[in-house]
Design a protein around this motif. Structure first.
Motif, mmCIF file in Angstrom:
data_model
loop_
_atom_site.group_PDB
_atom_site.id
_atom_site.type_symbol
_atom_site.label_atom_id
_atom_site.label_comp_id
_atom_site.label_asym_id
_atom_site.label_seq_id
_atom_site.Cartn_x
_atom_site.Cartn_y
_atom_site.Cartn_z
ATOM 1 N N GLY A 1 0.959 -1.232 0.064
ATOM 2 C CA GLY A 1 -0.076 -0.013 0.188
ATOM 3 C C GLY A 1 0.765 1.322 -0.045
ATOM 4 N N ALA A 2 1.906 1.153 0.693
ATOM 5 C CA ALA A 2 2.858 2.439 0.855
ATOM 6 C C ALA A 2 3.264 2.783 -0.619
ATOM 7 C CB ALA A 2 3.830 2.116 1.764
ATOM 8 N N PHE A 3 3.923 1.605 -1.488
ATOM 9 C CA PHE A 3 4.197 2.107 -2.669
ATOM 10 C C PHE A 3 3.442 2.438 -3.446
ATOM 11 C CE2 PHE A 3 5.155 0.520 -7.091
ATOM 12 C CZ PHE A 3 6.551 0.987 -7.291
ATOM 13 N N ALA A 4 1.984 1.811 -3.614
ATOM 14 C CA ALA A 4 0.960 2.304 -4.238
ATOM 15 C C ALA A 4 0.659 3.731 -4.160
ATOM 16 C CB ALA A 4 -0.296 1.335 -4.224
ATOM 17 N N MET A 5 0.385 4.213 -2.707
ATOM 18 C CA MET A 5 0.088 5.411 -2.088
ATOM 19 C C MET A 5 1.181 6.264 -2.941
ATOM 20 S SD MET A 5 -2.995 5.420 -1.309
ATOM 21 C CE MET A 5 -2.910 7.000 -0.556
ATOM 22 N N GLY A 6 2.206 6.023 -2.805
ATOM 23 C CA GLY A 6 3.434 6.673 -3.229
ATOM 24 C C GLY A 6 3.512 6.978 -4.831
ATOM 25 N N SER A 7 3.035 6.233 -5.336
ATOM 26 C CA SER A 7 3.028 6.272 -6.815
ATOM 27 C C SER A 7 1.711 7.268 -7.375
ATOM 28 C CB SER A 7 2.731 5.015 -7.689
ATOM 29 O OG SER A 7 3.826 4.221 -7.442
ATOM 30 N N LEU A 8 0.826 7.074 -6.392
ATOM 31 C CA LEU A 8 -0.493 7.886 -6.622
ATOM 32 C C LEU A 8 -0.138 9.510 -6.279
ATOM 33 C CD1 LEU A 8 -3.452 8.292 -7.412
ATOM 34 C CD2 LEU A 8 -3.871 7.612 -4.946
ATOM 35 N N ALA A 9 0.497 9.736 -5.029
ATOM 36 C CA ALA A 9 0.896 10.669 -4.635
ATOM 37 C C ALA A 9 1.959 11.550 -5.654
ATOM 38 C CB ALA A 9 1.405 10.990 -3.263
ATOM 39 N N GLY A 10 2.770 10.924 -6.244
ATOM 40 C CA GLY A 10 3.771 11.469 -7.114
ATOM 41 C C GLY A 10 3.017 11.766 -8.468
ATOM 42 N N ALA A 11 2.002 10.940 -9.097
ATOM 43 C CA ALA A 11 1.274 11.287 -10.085
ATOM 44 C C ALA A 11 0.534 12.682 -9.794
ATOM 45 C CB ALA A 11 0.618 10.435 -10.516
ATOM 46 N N ALA A 12 0.000 12.738 -8.666
ATOM 47 C CA ALA A 12 -0.919 14.119 -8.372
ATOM 48 C C ALA A 12 0.231 15.121 -8.308
ATOM 49 C CB ALA A 12 -1.501 13.936 -6.907
ATOM 50 N N VAL A 13 1.307 15.134 -7.518
ATOM 51 C CA VAL A 13 2.334 16.208 -7.585
ATOM 52 C C VAL A 13 2.741 16.541 -8.998
ATOM 53 C CG1 VAL A 13 4.710 16.903 -6.841
ATOM 54 C CG2 VAL A 13 3.093 15.601 -5.150
ATOM 55 N N MET A 14 2.775 15.733 -9.953
ATOM 56 C CA MET A 14 3.270 15.974 -11.417
ATOM 57 C C MET A 14 2.265 16.757 -11.894
ATOM 58 S SD MET A 14 6.299 15.209 -11.259
ATOM 59 C CE MET A 14 6.653 15.835 -12.784
ATOM 60 N N GLY A 15 0.946 16.506 -11.613
ATOM 61 C CA GLY A 15 -0.272 17.389 -12.297
ATOM 62 C C GLY A 15 -0.380 18.723 -11.852
ATOM 63 N N LEU A 16 0.460 19.054 -10.588
ATOM 64 C CA LEU A 16 0.223 20.412 -10.024
ATOM 65 C C LEU A 16 1.497 21.436 -10.465
ATOM 66 C CD1 LEU A 16 -1.035 19.482 -6.571
ATOM 67 C CD2 LEU A 16 -2.267 20.574 -8.389
ATOM 68 N N VAL A 17 2.530 20.557 -10.869
ATOM 69 C CA VAL A 17 3.877 21.204 -10.986
ATOM 70 C C VAL A 17 4.229 21.353 -12.541
ATOM 71 C CG1 VAL A 17 4.759 20.696 -8.742
ATOM 72 C CG2 VAL A 17 5.165 19.439 -10.847
ATOM 73 N N ARG A 18 5.077 22.518 -13.020
ATOM 74 C CA ARG A 18 5.384 22.478 -14.279
ATOM 75 C C ARG A 18 6.894 22.557 -14.223
ATOM 76 N NH1 ARG A 18 2.440 26.867 -18.059
ATOM 77 N NH2 ARG A 18 0.890 25.842 -17.288
ATOM 78 N N LEU A 19 7.357 21.559 -14.911
ATOM 79 C CA LEU A 19 9.095 21.455 -14.897
ATOM 80 C C LEU A 19 9.421 22.248 -16.013
ATOM 81 C CD1 LEU A 19 8.992 17.602 -14.515
ATOM 82 C CD2 LEU A 19 9.245 19.420 -12.747
ATOM 83 N N THR A 20 10.470 22.995 -15.797
ATOM 84 C CA THR A 20 11.164 23.598 -17.122
ATOM 85 C C THR A 20 12.484 22.976 -17.520
ATOM 86 O OG1 THR A 20 12.432 24.815 -15.235
ATOM 87 C CG2 THR A 20 10.465 25.970 -16.214
ATOM 88 N N ARG A 21 12.989 22.103 -16.479
ATOM 89 C CA ARG A 21 14.409 21.298 -17.069
ATOM 90 C C ARG A 21 14.044 19.889 -16.629
ATOM 91 N NH1 ARG A 21 19.014 24.244 -17.426
ATOM 92 N NH2 ARG A 21 19.759 22.452 -18.658
ATOM 93 N N ARG A 22 13.226 19.441 -17.577
ATOM 94 C CA ARG A 22 12.687 18.114 -17.234
ATOM 95 C C ARG A 22 14.016 16.956 -17.352
ATOM 96 N NH1 ARG A 22 7.946 17.994 -21.598
ATOM 97 N NH2 ARG A 22 9.310 19.141 -22.672
ATOM 98 N N GLY A 23 14.688 17.064 -18.365
ATOM 99 C CA GLY A 23 15.993 16.187 -18.518
ATOM 100 C C GLY A 23 16.698 15.980 -17.177
ATOM 101 N N ILE A 24 16.988 17.335 -16.509
ATOM 102 C CA ILE A 24 17.837 17.269 -15.255
ATOM 103 C C ILE A 24 16.824 16.526 -14.260
ATOM 104 C CG2 ILE A 24 18.664 18.575 -13.625
ATOM 105 C CD1 ILE A 24 19.467 20.514 -15.693
ATOM 106 N N TRP A 25 15.487 16.889 -14.303
ATOM 107 C CA TRP A 25 14.482 16.281 -13.273
ATOM 108 C C TRP A 25 14.582 15.016 -13.155
ATOM 109 C CZ3 TRP A 25 11.397 17.725 -9.020
ATOM 110 C CH2 TRP A 25 10.465 16.712 -8.707
ATOM 111 N N VAL A 26 14.560 14.478 -14.568
ATOM 112 C CA VAL A 26 14.414 12.753 -14.712
ATOM 113 C C VAL A 26 15.478 12.178 -14.105
ATOM 114 C CG1 VAL A 26 14.057 10.946 -16.512
ATOM 115 C CG2 VAL A 26 12.619 13.122 -16.449
ATOM 116 N N THR A 27 16.898 12.712 -14.591
ATOM 117 C CA THR A 27 18.074 12.258 -14.226
ATOM 118 C C THR A 27 18.486 12.302 -12.878
ATOM 119 O OG1 THR A 27 19.389 12.935 -16.378
ATOM 120 C CG2 THR A 27 20.498 12.511 -14.605
ATOM 121 N N GLY A 28 18.002 13.438 -12.232
ATOM 122 C CA GLY A 28 17.999 13.244 -10.691
ATOM 123 C C GLY A 28 17.172 12.349 -10.003
ATOM 124 N N CYS A 29 15.958 12.271 -10.394
ATOM 125 C CA CYS A 29 15.132 11.271 -9.889
ATOM 126 C C CYS A 29 15.709 9.857 -9.877
ATOM 127 C CB CYS A 29 13.686 11.259 -10.433
ATOM 128 S SG CYS A 29 12.624 13.077 -9.884
#
Length: 432
Positions: free
Chosen positions: A293-321
């Motif tokens: 459940g923790a993994f599933a809720m984390g995935s859901l929360a991450g998707a919700a956060v990505m809907g609220l923010v706008r990335l300007t340097r997506r390549g650096i963001w993805v690499t860091g993640c």
């Protein structure tokens, strides 16, 4: 100075920001910035489709175990569903480029409805045996394979380019919720209704999804295929898709990234959850459910956060993640406390969404319109197709008495190494 995440103008106070977040989904759909009515219809159709496949898999497994009494055959039935689904994903992408994408979605939903009505008829005469069930499962998986490439290549037609990431985040969030609710709803239905009734309920859900798609006002009703060889067969189109990916450094990087992550990260992580819950957390079902459940809720929360923010340097963001994902995987392998393991799994789930959603948007933006279905489906096929291979590799190593902890550490090191490579060598990704 560019920042990774833009939350809007700094002059907004907290109440204004909270108000925007609270009304995110409703406002975006209402004012047309996410395609308005058309995107909303596609979103609801996707929810019903995701629920149907999630519930179907649960009902299918329980039927094999409880009705047929063949627990050892569960793996074969799941393979009959998933393997054709993966193999035909690329064909679905080519078809989505050649035909109307809304029509391809309707055909996919209709095909699954036909399979479910057939199963209901066979159940009524007590003839749904294992071989026939595997055949129905394969047909269900093949039909489902044509839905997702058409849906993902239709999204850019319905939303503005600057809202593509938000649209993908909403789709990802709905998929996560459907995946979580599917087994629960199936359990409720299995305790209250017969298999025939449940199968008919699933068919009704797909009919509802089809009605939503039918109501979409697709501006591009005609085929979108406009390649250099318009009369070419479907295999020629597949070759063109592969050649285009091979010629694009960005797409090659994305496909290679998914290859490494799915081989070294997904398999060891998902198999480790029940193993570590049993070996380190007391072996109770509560521990297992908390970790999953923790993994599933984390995935859901991450998707919700990505809907609220706008990335300007997506390549650096993805690499860091990706780098963070590797570090968290190593820390998780060392944990022997349930609260710590659950927290790390939640963070790992968030990282998965933090990576997948921007990458999906990059693929949609970088692919030409007439090849979008093939390239999206190739990306999905690489993602989905390598996961069973990773599962098999981990299972094989476990039979050789290799512990799950060394595999998790090795996977974490491999993912960190991938992030370092992307930071140093992948200029096409860094520049975005």
């Amino acid at each position: 100075m560019n920042s990774l995440v833009g939350w809007g103008k700094t002059s907004k106070n907290k109440s204004q920001l909270y108000s925007e977040i609270k009304t995110f989904g409703i406002t975006k759909l209402r004012d047309g910035r996410l395609g308005g009515r058309n995107f909303g219809l596609l979103l609801f159709s996707s929810i019903f489709s995701s629920l149907s496949i999630s519930m179907y898999l649960t009902v299918e497994q329980w039927y094999v175990v409880h009705e047929l009494g063949m627990s050892q055959a569960v793996g074969w039935v799941l393979m009959a569903t998933s393997l054709p689904r993966v193999l035909f994903m690329m064909m679905g992408g080519a078809a989505a480029d050649r035909q109307s994408r809304t029509m391809m979605i309707l055909l996919s939903l209709s095909g699954r409805c036909f399979v479910l009505f057939t199963m209901a008829g066979l159940l009524a005469v007590d003839q749904l045996h294992l071989v026939i069930l595997c055949a129905c499962a394969a047909l269900f998986g093949i039909s489902d394979a044509f839905f997702w490439p058409a849906r993902d290549s239709l999204i850019p037609q319905l939303v503005n380019p600057d809202r593509l990431a938000s649209a993908n985040a909403m789709m990802q969030t709905s998929n996560q919720i459907s995946t979580m609710l599917g087994p629960l709803l199936s359990a409720v239905l299995l305790s209250a209704f017969s298999y025939i009734t449940i199968v008919l309920i699933l068919a009704f859900m797909l009919i509802t999804a089809g009605f939503c798609v039918y109501r979409i006002q697709d501006k591009q009703k005609r085929p979108v295929y406009t390649a250099d060889h318009p009369g070419a067969g479907i295999f020629r189109q597949l070759q063109e898709g592969f050649r285009y990916v091979a010629s694009s450094s960005l797409l090659r990087t994305i496909m290679g990234t998914f290859t490494v992550v799915n081989l070294f990260f997904v398999g060891p992580l998902m198999i480790s959850i029940p193993l570590l819950a049993n070996a380190r957390m007391g072996g109770s079902a509560v521990s297992l459910s908390v970790m999953q459940g923790a993994f599933a809720m984390g995935s859901l929360a991450g998707a919700a956060v990505m809907g609220l923010v706008r990335l300007t340097r997506r390549g650096i963001w993805v690499t860091g993640c990706i780098a963070l994902e590797g570090v968290l995987l190593i820390l998780y392998s060392l944990s022997d406390r349930l609260p710590l393991s659950a927290a790390l799994l939640a963070l790992l789930g968030s990282c998965v969404s933090f990576i997948n959603i921007p990458v999906i948007s990059l693929v949609q933006e970088s692919a030409p319109a007439h090849m979008l279905g093939r390239i999206v489906s190739l990306n999905t096929m690489v993602s989905m197709g390598l996961i069973p291979i990773s599962y098999g590799l981990v299972s094989f190593l476990l039979t050789l008495k290799v512990g799950i902890q060394p595999m998790l550490v090795t996977g974490g090191v491999a993912v960190i190494g991938l992030a370092v490579y992307l930071a140093v060598k992948a200029g096409a990704l860094r520049s975005i």
